[in-house]
Scaffold this motif. Structure first.
Motif, mmCIF file in Angstrom:
data_model
loop_
_atom_site.group_PDB
_atom_site.id
_atom_site.type_symbol
_atom_site.label_atom_id
_atom_site.label_comp_id
_atom_site.label_asym_id
_atom_site.label_seq_id
_atom_site.Cartn_x
_atom_site.Cartn_y
_atom_site.Cartn_z
ATOM 1 N N UNK A 23 0.974 -1.215 -0.072
ATOM 2 C CA UNK A 23 -0.093 -0.042 0.050
ATOM 3 C C UNK A 23 0.991 1.200 0.194
ATOM 4 N N UNK A 24 0.784 2.116 -1.167
ATOM 5 C CA UNK A 24 1.448 3.457 -1.066
ATOM 6 C C UNK A 24 0.153 4.524 -0.910
ATOM 7 N N UNK A 25 0.150 5.070 0.313
ATOM 8 C CA UNK A 25 -0.932 6.231 0.282
ATOM 9 C C UNK A 25 -0.359 6.991 1.535
ATOM 10 N N UNK A 26 -0.472 8.436 1.324
ATOM 11 C CA UNK A 26 0.026 9.513 2.198
ATOM 12 C C UNK A 26 -0.723 9.757 3.117
ATOM 13 N N UNK A 27 -2.101 9.376 3.220
ATOM 14 C CA UNK A 27 -3.068 9.671 4.137
ATOM 15 C C UNK A 27 -2.915 8.533 5.410
ATOM 16 N N UNK A 28 -2.464 9.089 6.393
ATOM 17 C CA UNK A 28 -1.886 7.954 7.608
ATOM 18 C C UNK A 28 -3.052 7.260 7.840
ATOM 19 N N UNK A 29 -4.369 7.622 8.265
ATOM 20 C CA UNK A 29 -5.700 6.962 8.451
ATOM 21 C C UNK A 29 -5.921 5.721 7.202
ATOM 22 N N UNK A 30 -5.935 6.365 6.178
ATOM 23 C CA UNK A 30 -6.374 5.733 4.955
ATOM 24 C C UNK A 30 -5.422 4.412 5.036
ATOM 25 N N UNK A 31 -4.243 4.842 4.880
ATOM 26 C CA UNK A 31 -3.094 3.507 4.765
ATOM 27 C C UNK A 31 -3.305 2.740 5.630
ATOM 28 N N UNK A 32 -3.641 2.880 6.911
ATOM 29 C CA UNK A 32 -3.386 1.940 8.263
ATOM 30 C C UNK A 32 -4.859 1.153 7.999
#
Length: 75
Positions: A23-32
């Motif tokens: 997973x490559x996502x800069x939004x911490x909540x969405x990444x988790x």
């Protein structure tokens, strides 16, 4: 949903490895949340999660994912 299994039973044949997801996502909540959702599925395994574009390729080379879920606006 037509034709979509509603259980968490594995659709991967016994003895077959799970699909490895990065997973490559800069939004911490969405990444988790994405990492947790993938790990909750018996057919999937989250092998890494990164927040910056500079870390995607090095980690992909290291963990050899089958699939990369990439935020196209990753900063």
């Amino acid at each position: 949903a037509h034709g979509v299994p509603m259980s968490l039973e594995s659709t991967v044949p016994a003895g077959e490895p799970a699909i490895r997801v990065l997973v490559a996502e800069d939004n911490d909540d969405l990444r988790r949340v994405l990492a947790a959702l993938f790990d909750a599925e018996p057919d999937l395994e989250c092998v890494g999660a990164v927040a910056s574009p500079e870390r995607v390729l090095p980690l992909a080379r290291e963990v050899s994912p089958d699939v990369v879920v990439l935020d196209l606006l990753l900063e």
